[in-house]
Design a protein around this motif. Structure first.
Motif, PDB file in Angstrom:
ATOM      1  N   GLU A  11      -8.208 -18.072  44.376  1.00  0.00           N
ATOM      2  CA  GLU A  11      -8.973 -18.779  43.140  1.00  0.00           C
ATOM      3  C   GLU A  11      -8.938 -17.566  42.512  1.00  0.00           C
ATOM      4  O   GLU A  11      -9.795 -17.167  42.840  1.00  0.00           O
ATOM      5  N   ILE A  12      -8.770 -17.172  40.877  1.00  0.00           N
ATOM      6  CA  ILE A  12      -9.003 -16.442  40.129  1.00  0.00           C
ATOM      7  C   ILE A  12      -8.750 -17.052  38.456  1.00  0.00           C
ATOM      8  O   ILE A  12      -8.116 -18.039  38.637  1.00  0.00           O
ATOM      9  N   ARG A  13     -10.080 -16.631  37.885  1.00  0.00           N
ATOM     10  CA  ARG A  13     -10.010 -17.038  36.127  1.00  0.00           C
ATOM     11  C   ARG A  13     -10.808 -15.419  35.571  1.00  0.00           C
ATOM     12  O   ARG A  13     -11.027 -15.282  36.126  1.00  0.00           O
ATOM     13  N   ARG A  14      -9.574 -15.901  34.762  1.00  0.00           N
ATOM     14  CA  ARG A  14     -10.208 -14.315  33.475  1.00  0.00           C
ATOM     15  C   ARG A  14     -10.741 -14.950  32.969  1.00  0.00           C
ATOM     16  O   ARG A  14     -11.515 -15.887  32.178  1.00  0.00           O
ATOM     17  N   LEU A  15     -11.967 -14.298  32.655  1.00  0.00           N
ATOM     18  CA  LEU A  15     -13.347 -14.402  32.137  1.00  0.00           C
ATOM     19  C   LEU A  15     -13.217 -14.482  30.881  1.00  0.00           C
ATOM     20  O   LEU A  15     -13.822 -14.259  29.459  1.00  0.00           O
ATOM     21  N   ASP A  16     -12.617 -13.082  30.969  1.00  0.00           N
ATOM     22  CA  ASP A  16     -12.676 -12.014  29.132  1.00  0.00           C
ATOM     23  C   ASP A  16     -11.960 -10.807  29.640  1.00  0.00           C
ATOM     24  O   ASP A  16     -10.953 -10.860  30.351  1.00  0.00           O
ATOM     25  N   SER A  17     -11.553 -10.157  28.566  1.00  0.00           N
ATOM     26  CA  SER A  17     -10.346  -8.917  27.945  1.00  0.00           C
ATOM     27  C   SER A  17     -10.613  -7.962  26.627  1.00  0.00           C
ATOM     28  O   SER A  17     -11.735  -8.695  26.379  1.00  0.00           O
ATOM     29  N   VAL A  18     -10.289  -6.851  27.420  1.00  0.00           N
ATOM     30  CA  VAL A  18     -11.104  -6.559  26.392  1.00  0.00           C
ATOM     31  C   VAL A  18      -9.190  -5.485  25.699  1.00  0.00           C
ATOM     32  O   VAL A  18      -8.426  -4.827  27.403  1.00  0.00           O
ATOM     33  N   GLU A  19      -9.074  -5.015  24.759  1.00  0.00           N
ATOM     34  CA  GLU A  19      -8.305  -3.458  24.308  1.00  0.00           C
ATOM     35  C   GLU A  19      -8.424  -2.615  23.398  1.00  0.00           C
ATOM     36  O   GLU A  19      -9.079  -2.543  22.992  1.00  0.00           O
ATOM     37  N   LEU A  20      -8.097  -1.480  24.439  1.00  0.00           N
ATOM     38  CA  LEU A  20      -9.214  -0.355  24.370  1.00  0.00           C
ATOM     39  C   LEU A  20      -7.634   1.053  22.598  1.00  0.00           C
ATOM     40  O   LEU A  20      -6.311   0.407  23.816  1.00  0.00           O
ATOM     41  N   PRO A  21      -7.854   1.367  22.083  1.00  0.00           N
ATOM     42  CA  PRO A  21      -7.262   1.848  21.092  1.00  0.00           C
ATOM     43  C   PRO A  21      -6.796   3.433  22.071  1.00  0.00           C
ATOM     44  O   PRO A  21      -6.719   4.678  20.880  1.00  0.00           O
ATOM     45  N   ILE A  22      -5.917   3.393  22.635  1.00  0.00           N
ATOM     46  CA  ILE A  22      -6.377   4.976  24.173  1.00  0.00           C
ATOM     47  C   ILE A  22      -4.802   4.575  25.498  1.00  0.00           C
ATOM     48  O   ILE A  22      -5.258   3.553  25.644  1.00  0.00           O
ATOM     49  N   GLN A  23      -4.264   5.429  25.089  1.00  0.00           N
ATOM     50  CA  GLN A  23      -3.370   5.478  25.903  1.00  0.00           C
ATOM     51  C   GLN A  23      -3.635   5.760  27.078  1.00  0.00           C
ATOM     52  O   GLN A  23      -3.818   7.744  27.254  1.00  0.00           O
ATOM     53  N   VAL A  24      -3.663   5.172  27.843  1.00  0.00           N
ATOM     54  CA  VAL A  24      -3.248   6.000  29.359  1.00  0.00           C
ATOM     55  C   VAL A  24      -2.573   5.514  30.150  1.00  0.00           C
ATOM     56  O   VAL A  24      -2.377   6.538  31.225  1.00  0.00           O
ATOM     57  N   ASP A  25      -1.713   4.837  29.847  1.00  0.00           N
ATOM     58  CA  ASP A  25      -0.124   4.994  30.800  1.00  0.00           C
ATOM     59  C   ASP A  25       0.355   5.073  29.567  1.00  0.00           C
ATOM     60  O   ASP A  25       0.396   5.596  28.774  1.00  0.00           O
ATOM     61  N   ARG A  26       2.193   4.294  29.791  1.00  0.00           N
ATOM     62  CA  ARG A  26       3.239   4.361  28.409  1.00  0.00           C
ATOM     63  C   ARG A  26       2.788   3.600  27.314  1.00  0.00           C
ATOM     64  O   ARG A  26       3.692   4.232  26.664  1.00  0.00           O
ATOM     65  N   TYR A  27       2.208   2.894  27.201  1.00  0.00           N
ATOM     66  CA  TYR A  27       1.702   2.415  26.125  1.00  0.00           C
ATOM     67  C   TYR A  27       0.654   2.732  24.982  1.00  0.00           C
ATOM     68  O   TYR A  27      -0.273   3.171  25.848  1.00  0.00           O
ATOM     69  N   PRO A  28       0.512   3.183  23.888  1.00  0.00           N
ATOM     70  CA  PRO A  28      -0.543   3.085  23.187  1.00  0.00           C
ATOM     71  C   PRO A  28      -2.037   2.696  22.474  1.00  0.00           C
ATOM     72  O   PRO A  28      -3.190   2.985  22.773  1.00  0.00           O
ATOM     73  N   GLN A  29      -1.754   1.631  23.349  1.00  0.00           N
ATOM     74  CA  GLN A  29      -3.183   1.033  23.988  1.00  0.00           C
ATOM     75  C   GLN A  29      -3.360   0.454  25.402  1.00  0.00           C
ATOM     76  O   GLN A  29      -2.140   0.321  25.993  1.00  0.00           O
ATOM     77  N   SER A  30      -4.191   0.609  25.499  1.00  0.00           N
ATOM     78  CA  SER A  30      -4.777   0.155  26.893  1.00  0.00           C
ATOM     79  C   SER A  30      -5.491  -1.370  27.225  1.00  0.00           C
ATOM     80  O   SER A  30      -6.433  -1.432  26.464  1.00  0.00           O
ATOM     81  N   ARG A  31      -5.231  -2.202  28.030  1.00  0.00           N
ATOM     82  CA  ARG A  31      -6.256  -3.597  28.683  1.00  0.00           C
ATOM     83  C   ARG A  31      -6.100  -4.047  29.219  1.00  0.00           C
ATOM     84  O   ARG A  31      -5.822  -3.312  30.581  1.00  0.00           O
ATOM     85  N   TYR A  32      -7.829  -3.974  29.113  1.00  0.00           N
ATOM     86  CA  TYR A  32      -8.365  -4.288  30.972  1.00  0.00           C
ATOM     87  C   TYR A  32      -9.204  -5.945  30.916  1.00  0.00           C
ATOM     88  O   TYR A  32      -9.117  -6.632  29.577  1.00  0.00           O
ATOM     89  N   SER A  33      -8.842  -6.281  32.188  1.00  0.00           N
ATOM     90  CA  SER A  33      -9.088  -7.899  32.027  1.00  0.00           C
ATOM     91  C   SER A  33     -10.615  -8.250  33.037  1.00  0.00           C
ATOM     92  O   SER A  33     -10.526  -7.191  33.911  1.00  0.00           O
ATOM     93  N   LEU A  34     -11.741  -9.106  32.803  1.00  0.00           N
ATOM     94  CA  LEU A  34     -12.668  -9.307  33.709  1.00  0.00           C
ATOM     95  C   LEU A  34     -11.536 -10.875  34.509  1.00  0.00           C
ATOM     96  O   LEU A  34     -11.943 -11.672  33.629  1.00  0.00           O
ATOM     97  N   ILE A  35     -12.002 -10.222  35.739  1.00  0.00           N
ATOM     98  CA  ILE A  35     -11.977 -11.356  36.520  1.00  0.00           C
ATOM     99  C   ILE A  35     -12.715 -12.433  37.455  1.00  0.00           C
ATOM    100  O   ILE A  35     -13.619 -11.267  38.447  1.00  0.00           O
ATOM    101  N   GLU A  36     -13.137 -13.372  37.485  1.00  0.00           N
ATOM    102  CA  GLU A  36     -14.183 -13.908  38.250  1.00  0.00           C
ATOM    103  C   GLU A  36     -12.137 -14.618  39.739  1.00  0.00           C
ATOM    104  O   GLU A  36     -12.192 -15.027  39.813  1.00  0.00           O
ATOM    105  N   ALA A  37     -12.800 -13.986  41.181  1.00  0.00           N
ATOM    106  CA  ALA A  37     -12.310 -14.052  41.683  1.00  0.00           C
ATOM    107  C   ALA A  37     -13.401 -15.292  42.999  1.00  0.00           C
ATOM    108  O   ALA A  37     -14.214 -15.220  43.479  1.00  0.00           O
ATOM    109  N   ARG A  38     -13.092 -16.393  43.847  1.00  0.00           N
ATOM    110  CA  ARG A  38     -13.181 -17.028  44.745  1.00  0.00           C
ATOM    111  C   ARG A  38     -11.998 -17.457  45.727  1.00  0.00           C
ATOM    112  O   ARG A  38     -12.095 -17.564  46.341  1.00  0.00           O
TER     113      ARG A  38
END
Length: 253
Positions: free
Chosen positions: A127-154
């Motif tokens: 069981e997973i649930r997204r608790l929060d997320s963030v978008e960084l103005p940095i190109q790490v992959d092919r997109y100009p921004q990079s997005r990451y999430s905080l996931i709770e997993a049970r």
């Protein structure tokens, strides 16, 4: 000198400890060349024998329980096998994960001893649930921004690398996962955010105490690496509360 392990709970029957990331729980086929193990460190610190009842992957940090006698070990092992133990993990993943979802992908065992085709796929549910997320103005992959999430997993089952594999299959690999993740994001967190490890932590365990029957709810704080990252990303409100008693010894919890 190696610092002592942080004890989250201790009584006459069991002890819960904060396992550091990168430390193997005990000797195994994966332990070739390793000289340090959590079980031995805890045994030496307490001055008594301890009995493992479950496991955490080597790169995962967080709460793990050991029994202090064979009867308690058998009771706890039975509780884990019967899925009577509630487990809570926090993971930092690539992308904006789903708000809430039940991942049910059967998994083959990863023991390295037999070809995967010979291993039956077994039920695995997380069981997973997204608790929060963030978008960084940095190109790490092919997109100009990079997005990451905080996931709770049970996890509702206990397959090897279950959370890591399930999140990767769903398209949200955990940062720092060398096997199931993406190298460019792993390198970005290691080189620019001072997080060179798997960002997965076991932060909670809850089960009925084998001696008293009372519910024991264990909470484990994050290590310095993940705590600093949460603060940087504005996720401080999701930091697990530190235990009120680091070392509590009594016959009943």
């Amino acid at each position: 000198m190696t610092p002592p392990l942080s004890l989250l709970h201790q009584d006459d029957h069991l002890v819960a400890v904060h396992k550091p990331a990168g430390l193997l729980v005990h000797r195994s086929q994966l332990a070739r060349g390793e000289r340090e193990f959590l079980l031995q460190r805890l045994r030496d610190q307490l001055g008594q024998r301890v009995y493992p009842v479950h496991r955490l992957d080597r790169p995962t940090s967080g709460v793990i329980v050991f029994a202090l006698d064979p009867n308690t070990a058998a009771s706890l092992q039975a509780a884990f096998a019967a899925r009577r133990v509630e487990k809570r993990y926090l993971a930092v993943v690539r992308g904006i994960g789903p708000q809430q979802e039940r991942l049910s992908y059967p998994l083959r065992e990863e023991d390295g001893r037999r070809p995967k085709a010979e291993m039956p796929a077994m039920e695995a549910v997380t069981e997973i649930r997204r608790l929060d997320s963030v978008e960084l103005p940095i190109q790490v992959d092919r997109y100009p921004q990079s997005r990451y999430s905080l996931i709770e997993a049970r996890p509702q089952t206990g397959r090897r690398h279950q959370i890591r594999r399930h999140l990767s299959q769903r398209g949200y690999p955990i940062i720092g996962d060398a096997k199931h993740g993406k190298g460019n994001h792993n390198r970005f967190f290691a080189e620019h955010l001072e997080c060179p490890r798997l960002l997965l932590a076991a932060v909670g365990l809850a089960f009925d105490h084998p001696a008293s029957g009372r519910r024991l709810d264990l909470c484990c704080p994050l290590d310095a690496c993940m705590t600093t990252l949460f603060e940087r990303f504005g996720w401080s409100g999701h930091l697990p509360a530190p235990p009120r008693h680091h070392d509590r010894r009594s016959a009943m919890p």
